[in-house]
Structures are given as structure tokens and as C-alpha cells.
Design an enzyme around this catalytic site. Structure first.
Site, mmCIF file in Angstrom:
data_model
loop_
_atom_site.group_PDB
_atom_site.id
_atom_site.type_symbol
_atom_site.label_atom_id
_atom_site.label_comp_id
_atom_site.label_asym_id
_atom_site.label_seq_id
_atom_site.Cartn_x
_atom_site.Cartn_y
_atom_site.Cartn_z
ATOM 1 N N ASP A 34 0.841 -1.204 0.000
ATOM 2 C CA ASP A 34 0.000 0.000 0.000
ATOM 3 C C ASP A 34 0.873 1.250 0.000
ATOM 4 O OD1 ASP A 34 -2.275 1.506 0.039
ATOM 5 O OD2 ASP A 34 -2.751 1.143 2.155
ATOM 6 N N ASN A 82 -10.762 -2.941 -5.956
ATOM 7 C CA ASN A 82 -9.954 -1.968 -6.717
ATOM 8 C C ASN A 82 -10.569 -1.582 -8.066
ATOM 9 O OD1 ASN A 82 -6.743 -3.220 -5.511
ATOM 10 N ND2 ASN A 82 -7.934 -1.479 -4.794
HETATM 11 C C1 FPP Z 1 -2.230 0.193 -3.203
HETATM 12 O O1 FPP Z 1 -1.653 1.483 -3.135
HETATM 13 C C2 FPP Z 1 -1.631 -0.522 -4.304
HETATM 14 C C3 FPP Z 1 -2.322 -1.141 -5.292
HETATM 15 C C4 FPP Z 1 -3.789 -1.173 -5.364
HETATM 16 C C5 FPP Z 1 -1.618 -1.803 -6.399
HETATM 17 C C6 FPP Z 1 -0.440 -2.581 -5.979
HETATM 18 C C7 FPP Z 1 0.322 -2.995 -7.163
HETATM 19 C C8 FPP Z 1 1.663 -3.019 -7.246
HETATM 20 C C9 FPP Z 1 2.547 -2.669 -6.119
HETATM 21 C C10 FPP Z 1 2.352 -3.470 -8.458
HETATM 22 C C11 FPP Z 1 1.955 -4.868 -8.777
HETATM 23 C C12 FPP Z 1 2.862 -5.504 -9.672
HETATM 24 C C13 FPP Z 1 2.569 -6.614 -10.376
HETATM 25 C C14 FPP Z 1 3.641 -7.283 -11.088
HETATM 26 C C15 FPP Z 1 1.217 -7.164 -10.488
HETATM 27 P P1 FPP Z 1 -2.599 2.756 -3.348
HETATM 28 O O2 FPP Z 1 -2.636 3.052 -4.795
HETATM 29 O O3 FPP Z 1 -3.927 2.501 -2.736
HETATM 30 O O4 FPP Z 1 -1.809 3.847 -2.571
HETATM 31 P P2 FPP Z 1 -2.453 5.080 -1.776
HETATM 32 O O5 FPP Z 1 -3.211 4.501 -0.620
HETATM 33 O O6 FPP Z 1 -1.254 5.857 -1.339
HETATM 34 O O7 FPP Z 1 -3.320 5.827 -2.734
#
Ligand code: FPP
Length: 255
Positions: A34, A82
Site C-alpha cells: 500500500d 480496486n
Molecule cells: C495500493 O496502493 C496498491 C495497489 C492497489 C496496487 C499494488 C500494485 C503493485 C505494487 C504493483 C503490482 C505488480 C505486479 C507485477 C502485479 P494505493 O494506490 O492505494 O496507494 P495510496 O493509498 O497511497 O493511494
């Protein structure tokens, strides 16, 4: 199966830190990655730049886990919730597996990593499904660390699917309700072949499960950090494991 497998070789020169004891490693580490969006915002970048940086950390953390001798790693890459994000962000997230495995598959194969996916991949765009299919095919015979990507995964949906499968078998006369113990139920979850996570890590300061491995995390040890996922690396992973090794797990008992 997971008891016997140990690291046989390593492609990295980074030796596990001395503070990690080799004898008391978590078998299964699960990570809620996250903070990509906040990482990007702090740099005045679009959110997708955070996801791209996060993808590089997936590579680093797989390497580190393999070097340390972790046998199973599960990464929460896309939840059933998501899809509520803006279309352009979802579209970008769906393209990341293709980019990731295109650049990383050779190293994963040379490390003997077996890649696995949980979640309803049938709802992913066809190009993402194709990446899933090819990756499974290329790594299915590997016997090293298992890396599971949770893609379109939800813990509740995992439990409901298991209940539906069990009901189907009961209705067909193939299974008796009285035989449905916790361990039988576990065999109908998407994680049937994987031990429950010993250590659950969440980055970015949020302290919740967000529908991740609800059943499987019943006795997981939790480790939270304020570090955002794109800043997470070997040092934080080792800190989490060292902390895990200092804990006493009693599973509800007294010892
Ligand atoms: C949450 O952070 C993250 C996600 C929903 C996506 C996670 C994906 C990756 C780390 C890359 C995955 C890689 C592969 C190869 C599949 P957020 O966007 O909710 O962060 P925030 O809370 O700061 O907005």
C-alpha cells in the site's frame, strides 16, 4: 512440501542480515502493498508512477525473500474492490503483470520460483489473462519459492466460493456436511495448497486487512510500517522478519 524446500542457490550477492536467524523463519510471508498513490503524490507525479515504482519493489522483495529462504510469498496486487478506481488507473494496473513478467521471467525461472495466482482471473482483460496463463506454464515445474499474486482477489469472495463448491458436492451426494471440518473447508479455498501466512506485512501506515486472506490470516503475526510500498525493500523486510522471530506464537494455547 514446504517444509523441506530450502534455498539452494542465490543470484544475489546480498547475504541475509545477521539479525535474521535461519532456524525460525516464517514459511509464508504475505504483503499488502500500500502507498503507491501517496508516494507519487509526494513527488508531484501521477498515481500510475507510484504503481510503476511499486512494481520494481515487487522484484526486489521477491529476490530478498528468496535469498533469505522464505518458501512462500503472497502479494496483494489487485483486490475485488480496486475496480472502483478510475478506469485509467485500473487499465494501467492491468498492464503491469505483462510488463513485470516480460522483464522478470528469466530471473524467476533461474531462481526456480513457481508463480501462482489467486483471485478471479477470468474477469481480467484478455491480455492480462494471457500473461497469467504463460507465467503459470513457464514456472509450473519449478520447485523453489512459491510467489503468489492475488489479482482480483477478495477474502470474502474466496470464502463464498469455497462454500458454494462444498454445497455443490454435498448436493451431488459426494460429500457429507458432517465431514466439513476447518481443514476440509481450507481445501476449498484458493490457497488450498499453501500454508497459512505466518507473517502479514502492510505498508503505508494503514492498519487493516482490506479483505485480504480473511480465513488464512486467523493466526498470522502482523507487522505494520509507515514506509510506503515504493520505499519498501530488503531492510524493512528483514526488520519485519526479525520482529516476527522475537514473538511467541501460542495459537490460543499457553506455550
Ligand atoms: C495500493 O496502493 C496498491 C495497489 C492497489 C496496487 C499494488 C500494485 C503493485 C505494487 C504493483 C503490482 C505488480 C505486479 C507485477 C502485479 P494505493 O494506490 O492505494 O496507494 P495510496 O493509498 O497511497 O493511494
Amino acid at each position: 512440501m514446504f517444509k523441506a524446500i530450502r534455498r539452494r542457490f542465490s543470484k544475489s550477492n546480498d547475504a541475509p542480515a545477521k539479525r535474521i536467524e535461519q532456524g525460525n523463519l516464517p514459511v509464508h510471508v504475505a504483503i499488502i502493498m500500500d502507498g503507491n498513490g501517496r508516494w507519487a503524490r509526494r513527488r508531484g507525479l501521477p498515481r500510475i508512477a507510484g504503481h510503476h515504482a511499486g512494481m520494481h519493489k515487487v522484484r526486489d522483495v521477491i529476490r530478498a525473500c528468496d535469498d533469505i529462504g522464505i518458501q512462500c510469498l503472497t502479494l496483494y496486487a489487485f483486490s475485488t474492490e480496486n475496480w472502483k478506481r478510475p478506469e485509467s488507473e485500473v487499465e494501467y494496473l492491468m498492464k503491469l503483470p505483462e510488463e513485470f513478467f516480460r522483464t522478470e521471467i528469466d530471473e524467476l525461472v533461474s531462481r526456480g520460483v513457481r508463480v501462482n495466482f489467486i483471485g478471479d482471473t477470468s474477469k481480467l482483460p484478455s491480455f492480462t489473462q494471457e500473461t497469467v496463463r504463460r507465467t503459470l506454464e513457464k514456472t509450473v515445474h519449478n520447485t523453489g519459492m512459491q510467489v503468489t499474486f492475488a489479482l482480483n482477489y477478495g477474502g470474502r469472495s474466496d470464502i463464498v466460493s469455497a462454500a458454494q463448491s462444498i454445497s455443490g458436492r454435498v448436493n451431488a451426494g459426494e460429500l457429507n456436511w458432517s465431514e466439513v471440518t476447518e481443514s476440509v473447508f481450507s481445501n476449498y479455498l484458493s490457497t488450498a495448497d499453501t500454508p497459512d501466512p505466518d507473517l502479514m506485512i502492510r505498508t503505508s501506515g494503514e492498519v487493516r486487512l482490506s479483505n485480504f486472506m480473511l480465513w488464512q490470516a486467523a493466526y498470522s503475526e502482523f507487522w505494520f510500517t509507515d514506509v510506503l510500498w515504493p520505499d519498501f525493500g530488503r531492510a524493512q523486510l528483514e526488520e519485519a522478519i526479525a520482529d516476527y522471530q522475537r514473538r511467541k506464537r501460542r495459537f490460543g494455547g499457553l506455550k
